[in-house]
Write a protein that holds these residues in place. Structure first.
Motif, short mmCIF file in Angstrom:
data_model
loop_
_atom_site.label_atom_id
_atom_site.label_comp_id
_atom_site.label_asym_id
_atom_site.label_seq_id
_atom_site.Cartn_x
_atom_site.Cartn_y
_atom_site.Cartn_z
N GLY A 8 0.85 -1.19 0.00
CA GLY A 8 0.00 0.00 0.00
C GLY A 8 0.88 1.23 0.00
N ILE A 9 0.44 2.28 -0.67
CA ILE A 9 1.18 3.53 -0.75
C ILE A 9 0.43 4.60 0.02
N LEU A 10 1.09 5.20 1.00
CA LEU A 10 0.46 6.28 1.78
C LEU A 10 0.86 7.62 1.17
N GLY A 11 -0.06 8.19 0.39
CA GLY A 11 0.21 9.48 -0.22
C GLY A 11 0.49 9.35 -1.71
N ALA A 12 0.37 10.49 -2.39
CA ALA A 12 0.56 10.52 -3.85
C ALA A 12 1.74 11.40 -4.22
N ALA A 13 2.81 11.32 -3.43
CA ALA A 13 4.02 12.11 -3.69
C ALA A 13 4.66 11.70 -5.01
N GLY A 14 5.40 12.63 -5.59
CA GLY A 14 6.03 12.36 -6.88
C GLY A 14 6.92 11.15 -6.88
N ALA A 33 -1.09 -2.91 -4.30
CA ALA A 33 -2.47 -3.34 -4.10
C ALA A 33 -3.40 -2.20 -3.70
N ALA A 34 -2.84 -1.09 -3.16
CA ALA A 34 -3.70 0.00 -2.71
C ALA A 34 -2.90 1.29 -2.62
N ILE A 35 -3.61 2.40 -2.76
CA ILE A 35 -3.02 3.72 -2.55
C ILE A 35 -4.02 4.57 -1.79
N ALA A 36 -3.53 5.39 -0.88
CA ALA A 36 -4.38 6.29 -0.12
C ALA A 36 -3.86 7.71 -0.27
N GLU A 57 -9.38 7.18 0.57
CA GLU A 57 -9.32 8.63 0.73
C GLU A 57 -8.59 9.04 2.01
N ASP A 58 -8.24 8.08 2.84
CA ASP A 58 -7.48 8.40 4.05
C ASP A 58 -6.53 7.25 4.36
N TYR A 59 -5.45 7.57 5.06
CA TYR A 59 -4.40 6.59 5.33
C TYR A 59 -4.87 5.50 6.28
N ALA A 60 -5.67 5.87 7.25
CA ALA A 60 -6.10 4.90 8.25
C ALA A 60 -6.89 3.75 7.62
N SER A 61 -7.71 4.07 6.64
CA SER A 61 -8.51 3.02 5.99
C SER A 61 -7.62 2.02 5.27
N LEU A 62 -6.57 2.51 4.62
CA LEU A 62 -5.64 1.59 3.95
C LEU A 62 -4.98 0.68 4.98
N LEU A 63 -4.58 1.23 6.10
CA LEU A 63 -3.88 0.43 7.11
C LEU A 63 -4.79 -0.62 7.75
N LYS A 64 -6.08 -0.41 7.68
CA LYS A 64 -7.02 -1.39 8.23
C LYS A 64 -7.31 -2.52 7.23
N PRO A 66 -6.91 -5.76 5.52
CA PRO A 66 -6.18 -6.99 5.87
C PRO A 66 -5.40 -7.58 4.71
N ASN A 67 -5.65 -7.09 3.51
CA ASN A 67 -4.95 -7.62 2.33
C ASN A 67 -3.61 -6.94 2.08
N ILE A 68 -3.29 -5.92 2.85
CA ILE A 68 -2.03 -5.18 2.68
C ILE A 68 -0.98 -5.74 3.62
N ASP A 69 0.17 -6.10 3.07
CA ASP A 69 1.28 -6.65 3.87
C ASP A 69 2.29 -5.59 4.29
N ALA A 70 2.54 -4.62 3.41
CA ALA A 70 3.59 -3.63 3.65
C ALA A 70 3.15 -2.28 3.09
N VAL A 71 3.72 -1.22 3.64
CA VAL A 71 3.41 0.12 3.15
C VAL A 71 4.69 0.89 2.86
N TYR A 72 4.58 1.75 1.88
CA TYR A 72 5.63 2.71 1.56
C TYR A 72 5.12 4.08 1.97
N ILE A 73 5.95 4.82 2.74
CA ILE A 73 5.53 6.10 3.30
C ILE A 73 6.39 7.23 2.73
N PRO A 74 5.88 7.97 1.73
CA PRO A 74 6.59 9.12 1.19
C PRO A 74 5.97 10.45 1.62
N LEU A 75 5.37 10.48 2.81
CA LEU A 75 4.70 11.67 3.33
C LEU A 75 5.72 12.73 3.72
#
Length: 333
Positions: A8-14, A33-36, A57-64, A66-75
């Motif tokens: 999952g990707i937290l944010g839409a940074a370049g 698998a997901a972007i927030a 539309e929000d980061y918390a929903s992505l983190l909830k 269960p299909n997401i194993d890892a996240v990338y945080i470019p905030l």
């Protein structure tokens, strides 16, 4: 877990859609698998381009999810600690964009949260995954250039006319040191295999009392009299170079921290002779995703020490203090 890590990707940074999502798209070991993003229209556009099935539309929903194993945080830098800790508490492995945070204390909280929840944490210094650096470390280990005397590095770019960019905002941890100065510091620590004891920095600032450095030069003192001298900047001629000087020769690394995925090289100078070693196609962003994902799939630990990000943050933090005081500052271990 299936045979691919679901990211999952937290944010839409370049950096997310220019580098990480393309890497995920071609990876054998991972998939996006997901972007927030709070900018839902931008997130939908990115998702359609890269075949990402889920948009939040929000980061918390992505983190909830269960299909997401890892996240990338470019905030923004000041949000890294908060969302790394929340991600860890939801059982997600974390690849956090550099700098991991603005202080070593914050990074300690991040890594402790990941360890407590049994997930991996890494700071996204992608350059170190390129095969050039394995080769350089081999050369140094074999003392082919003799005893290391010094390391010199330059990493600058020019954002003239773009000063509305987030990098010029102090409230989110902007500045050249945090953005690109952390690279030479990390590389010197990686290659020397030891930690510095003191730093001295001199900076010019975007505006008086802004706290945002547009150019910083630094001296980083390591044990045994070895030093890293570096400069980094946001309003300067672009440069991206690292040099390791020994008593028998030196290694020059062009495009040291962000090289072409198509080809790259290192230059070894011994006895006034120049030897070029070339490397074929290798995307360090893809290699970073693959290396991290393979560790998740195998259950094996990362290749570098878990407190690496905290140690790097301690040096950068000392530099931030020194560049404002103009005084030599000791690194707090």
């Amino acid at each position: 877990m299936n045979n691919k890590v679901r990211w999952g990707i937290l944010g839409a940074a370049g950096i997310a859609y220019k580098a990480i999502l393309p890497a995920l798209k071609v990876s054998e070991f991972a998939e996006a698998a997901a972007i927030a993003s709070r900018n839902s229209n931008k997130a939908v556009t990115i998702a359609e381009e890269f075949g990402v099935s889920q948009v939040y539309e929000d980061y918390a929903s992505l983190l909830k999810d269960p299909n997401i194993d890892a996240v990338y945080i470019p905030l923004p830098n000041t949000l890294h600690a908060e969302w790394t800790i929340i991600a860890a508490e939801h059982g997600k492995h974390v690849l956090c964009e550099k700098p991991a945070a603005l202080t070593a204390t914050e990074v300690r909280r991040m890594t402790e949260a990941c360890e407590r929840n049994g997930v991996l944490f890494a700071e996204a210094f992608m350059y170190q995954h390129h095969p050039r650096y394995e080769r350089i470390r081999e050369i140094l280990a074999n003392q082919e250039i003799g005893v290391i005397r010094s390391i010199q590095a330059r990493f600058t770019y020019n954002k003239t006319g773009q000063t509305d960019n987030i990098r010029f905002q102090s409230e989110v941890g902007g500045g050249a040191l945090y953005d690109v100065g952390c690279y030479p510091i990390h590389a010197a620590r990686l290659l020397l295999g030891t930690e510095p004891v003191a730093v001295t920095c001199n900076s010019s600032f975007f505006a008086e009392d802004s706290g945002v450095d547009i150019m910083t030069s630094g001296l980083i003192e390591f044990p045994d009299g070895i030093s890293l001298t570096f400069d980094c900047g946001m309003l300067a001629e672009p440069r991206n170079h690292l040099e390791i000087v020994g008593d028998k020769g030196r290694i020059e690394i062009p495009d040291a921290f962000n090289c072409s995925p198509h080809s790259s090289e290192i230059r070894i100078r011994l006895n006034k002779e120049l030897e070029l070693e070339s490397f074929g196609p290798a995307d360090h962003y893809e290699l970073q995703i693959n290396d991290f994902s393979k560790k998740i799939l195998s259950g094996n630990p990362l290749e570098y020490q878990t407190n690496d990000a905290m140690l790097n943050a301690a040096v950068v933090e000392a530099c931030a203090i020194s560049m404002k005081s103009g005084l030599k500052t000791f690194v707090q271990s």
